[in-house]
Design an enzyme around this catalytic site. Structure first.
Site, mmCIF file in Angstrom:
data_model
loop_
_atom_site.group_PDB
_atom_site.id
_atom_site.type_symbol
_atom_site.label_atom_id
_atom_site.label_comp_id
_atom_site.label_asym_id
_atom_site.label_seq_id
_atom_site.Cartn_x
_atom_site.Cartn_y
_atom_site.Cartn_z
ATOM 1 N N GLN A 180 0.837 -1.200 0.000
ATOM 2 C CA GLN A 180 0.000 0.000 0.000
ATOM 3 C C GLN A 180 0.873 1.252 0.000
ATOM 4 O O GLN A 180 1.225 1.778 1.048
ATOM 5 C CB GLN A 180 -0.944 -0.005 1.210
ATOM 6 C CG GLN A 180 -1.964 1.100 1.112
ATOM 7 C CD GLN A 180 -3.055 0.961 2.151
ATOM 8 O OE1 GLN A 180 -3.153 0.001 2.880
ATOM 9 N NE2 GLN A 180 -3.895 1.972 2.210
ATOM 10 N N PHE A 181 1.194 1.742 -1.189
ATOM 11 C CA PHE A 181 2.050 2.913 -1.318
ATOM 12 C C PHE A 181 1.408 4.162 -0.734
ATOM 13 O O PHE A 181 2.094 5.120 -0.371
ATOM 14 C CB PHE A 181 2.464 3.148 -2.777
ATOM 15 C CG PHE A 181 1.389 3.745 -3.637
ATOM 16 C CD1 PHE A 181 1.311 5.113 -3.822
ATOM 17 C CD2 PHE A 181 0.450 2.934 -4.267
ATOM 18 C CE1 PHE A 181 0.326 5.672 -4.620
ATOM 19 C CE2 PHE A 181 -0.534 3.479 -5.066
ATOM 20 C CZ PHE A 181 -0.611 4.850 -5.242
ATOM 21 N N THR A 182 0.073 4.180 -0.602
ATOM 22 C CA THR A 182 -0.600 5.374 -0.095
ATOM 23 C C THR A 182 -0.253 5.676 1.362
ATOM 24 O O THR A 182 -0.537 6.778 1.843
ATOM 25 C CB THR A 182 -2.134 5.269 -0.261
ATOM 26 O OG1 THR A 182 -2.596 4.134 0.464
ATOM 27 C CG2 THR A 182 -2.516 5.158 -1.730
#
Length: 145
Positions: free
Chosen positions: A78-80
């Site tokens: 999850q890069f967010t």
């Protein structure tokens, strides 16, 4: 690198309606890799997750790690988690590692954690639009960096 660890009764991740990973009691791990992260960082965070004593002991207190409790882990990239709102209302993700760097590091995290837990760690699909379902236990949610 950031890992949001949620103690769960159950969790699953799906892509296009197909479940790619699911677990019973254990940890749902949302994993964000940052620019500058390396293999040493990934190994350290995998060890931290494996040693985190967030599972209930015989007195119902957080006192044992995942392996002792017989729990499972589910890892979702999850890069967010690396969102930066310092310049306004629209997030910048410049601090996130580029996919060509992040994917091998995420794969290493899963491999290391699987070895430490002595069981496979199911995952989502890196870079895909995923749906995550969970039943949080506690709720217990911590951030490891």
């Amino acid at each position: 690198m950031k890992v949001v660890l949620q103690r769960v009764i159950s969790a699953s991740v799906s892509v296009d309606g197909n479940i790619t990973g699911s677990i019973g009691p254990g940890y749902l791990l949302l994993v964000g890799l940052a620019s500058g992260d390396d293999e040493a960082t990934v190994r350290r965070l995998a060890a931290d997750v494996s040693k985190a004593r967030l599972m209930s002991d015989t007195q119902g207190k957080m006192g044992v790690n995942l392996r002792v409790a017989g729990g499972q882990a589910l890892a979702v990239s999850q890069f967010t988690l690396l969102a930066d709102f310092s310049k306004g209302n629209r997030p910048s993700f410049n601090g996130a590692a580029k996919p060509e760097i992040a994917k091998p590091l995420f794969d290493l995290f899963v491999q290391e954690l699987s070895a430490l837990l002595e069981q496979p760690v199911p995952t989502g699909v890196f870079g895909a639009d995923m749906r995550v379902e969970l039943v949080n236990d506690g709720p217990v949610t911590v951030v490891l960096e």
